[in-house]
Design a protein around this motif. Structure first.
Motif, mmCIF file in Angstrom:
data_model
loop_
_atom_site.group_PDB
_atom_site.id
_atom_site.type_symbol
_atom_site.label_atom_id
_atom_site.label_comp_id
_atom_site.label_asym_id
_atom_site.label_seq_id
_atom_site.Cartn_x
_atom_site.Cartn_y
_atom_site.Cartn_z
ATOM 1 N N MET A 1 27.791 37.673 46.729
ATOM 2 C CA MET A 1 28.449 37.046 45.752
ATOM 3 C C MET A 1 28.182 37.601 44.581
ATOM 4 S SD MET A 1 30.962 35.040 45.261
ATOM 5 C CE MET A 1 31.148 34.235 47.077
ATOM 6 N N GLN A 2 26.845 37.692 43.969
ATOM 7 C CA GLN A 2 26.626 38.130 42.649
ATOM 8 C C GLN A 2 27.114 39.619 42.434
ATOM 9 O OE1 GLN A 2 22.370 37.803 42.157
ATOM 10 N NE2 GLN A 2 22.468 35.483 42.027
ATOM 11 N N ASN A 3 27.157 40.514 43.686
ATOM 12 C CA ASN A 3 27.749 41.920 43.305
ATOM 13 C C ASN A 3 29.065 41.902 43.167
ATOM 14 O OD1 ASN A 3 25.067 42.937 43.710
ATOM 15 N ND2 ASN A 3 25.126 42.973 45.841
ATOM 16 N N MET A 4 29.720 41.111 44.037
ATOM 17 C CA MET A 4 31.150 41.059 43.807
ATOM 18 C C MET A 4 31.662 40.633 42.441
ATOM 19 S SD MET A 4 34.006 39.108 46.420
ATOM 20 C CE MET A 4 33.244 37.329 45.820
ATOM 21 N N THR B 1 33.630 42.793 39.883
ATOM 22 C CA THR B 1 34.847 42.357 39.390
ATOM 23 C C THR B 1 34.886 42.263 37.822
ATOM 24 O OG1 THR B 1 35.387 40.513 41.301
ATOM 25 C CG2 THR B 1 36.514 40.243 39.289
ATOM 26 N N ALA B 2 33.776 41.865 37.141
ATOM 27 C CA ALA B 2 33.416 42.029 35.724
ATOM 28 C C ALA B 2 33.773 43.238 35.178
ATOM 29 C CB ALA B 2 32.395 41.258 35.334
ATOM 30 N N ALA C 1 39.308 47.792 32.822
ATOM 31 C CA ALA C 1 40.820 47.709 32.424
ATOM 32 C C ALA C 1 40.903 47.622 31.174
ATOM 33 C CB ALA C 1 41.340 46.669 33.432
ATOM 34 N N HIS C 2 40.347 46.859 30.265
ATOM 35 C CA HIS C 2 40.488 46.545 28.953
ATOM 36 C C HIS C 2 40.158 47.703 28.192
ATOM 37 C CE1 HIS C 2 41.657 42.311 29.173
ATOM 38 N NE2 HIS C 2 40.656 42.204 29.826
#
Length: 255
Positions: A112-115, A119-120, A126-127
């Motif tokens: 979950m932390q890796n995901m 994502t971050a 993208a920004h």
């Protein structure tokens, strides 16, 4: 004198008549007995069939009951064996389960932390690099403005000075906008050659500059948030060739 008809009438008696009736009755009785015997045999056969079917059904039910009993016995044996486990074995098994579930929980948390990190990072990229394609489409416009400024500077005609100044201002405004969007111009004139940011077009001998230096910039490069969008196309210097003995002799003879 008696007639033949009278004699015939005299010969026929009631006893003959009863004898014939008795014979008919016996035949009908025999037929009825045969029919009753056939019916009885058919009934017996049907009863035998029914009894056979009942016996087969009873056997099947007995087999099912025996199988059910065997399964119940097995289950009872398994439950008995489980009950027979000692407290130490049960505790050891519980500890193993705790270790296993703890490992699974840690793995799930790490995933979950890796995901979340991925994502971050994707959102941040993208920004940061959302303008990359737009910049690639805009670079030919900037190159055209720079070429126009370079050509007009080579002309001696002062009549178009206002036009040249307008082109320079447009170019400066555009470059300032790129700078505000964290777009960096790569103009490595006189700097050492960097293969990560420069693309060598040719090698030129120049004794006035150090070898492997940028002698001329053919096309400027650009970076977006420290990511290379286009490498700068440059001409690189190299050390001059050492004179050979044959060339020295040629110089002496020419002198």
């Amino acid at each position: 004198m008696s007639l033949p008809e009278d004699e015939a009438n005299q010969d026929f008696t009631p006893e003959d008549e009863t004898f014939e009736v008795n014979e008919v009755d016996q035949e009908t009785m025999e037929a009825e007995e045969k029919e009753s015997e056939e019916k009885e045999s058919e009934e017996k056969e049907s009863e035998e069939k029914e009894s056979e079917e009942k016996e087969s059904e009873e056997k099947e039910s007995e087999e099912k009951e025996s199988e059910e009993k065997e399964s119940e016995e097995k289950e009872s044996e398994e439950s008995d064996s489980e009950v027979e486990l000692s407290d130490e074995d049960a505790l050891a098994k519980a500890l193993e389960d705790v270790v296993k579930f703890k490992d699974m929980a840690m793995r799930a948390e790490a995933e979950m932390q890796n995901m979340q990190r991925r994502t971050a990072r994707d959102v941040e990229n993208a920004h940061k690099f959302g303008l990359e394609r737009f910049l690639q489409n805009l670079l030919p416009v900037i190159d055209s403005l720079e070429k126009a400024i370079e050509v007009t500077e080579q002309l001696d005609d002062d009549s178009d000075e206002s036009t040249v100044e307008g082109i320079r201002l447009c170019h400066k405004l555009l470059v300032d906008v790129l700078g505000r969007e964290n777009i960096e111009v790569i103009d490595p004139m006189g700097e050492p050659f960097d293969p990560n940011e420069h693309q060598a077009m040719s090698m030129v001998e120049n004794p006035d500059m150090e070898p492997n230096s940028v002698f001329a910039v053919v096309q400027k490069g650009y970076k977006l948030n420290d990511r290379l969008v286009r490498a700068a196309m440059v001409m690189v210097t190299k050390a001059p060739a050492e004179p050979t003995e044959s060339s020295d002799e040629n110089e002496k003879t020419s002198q």
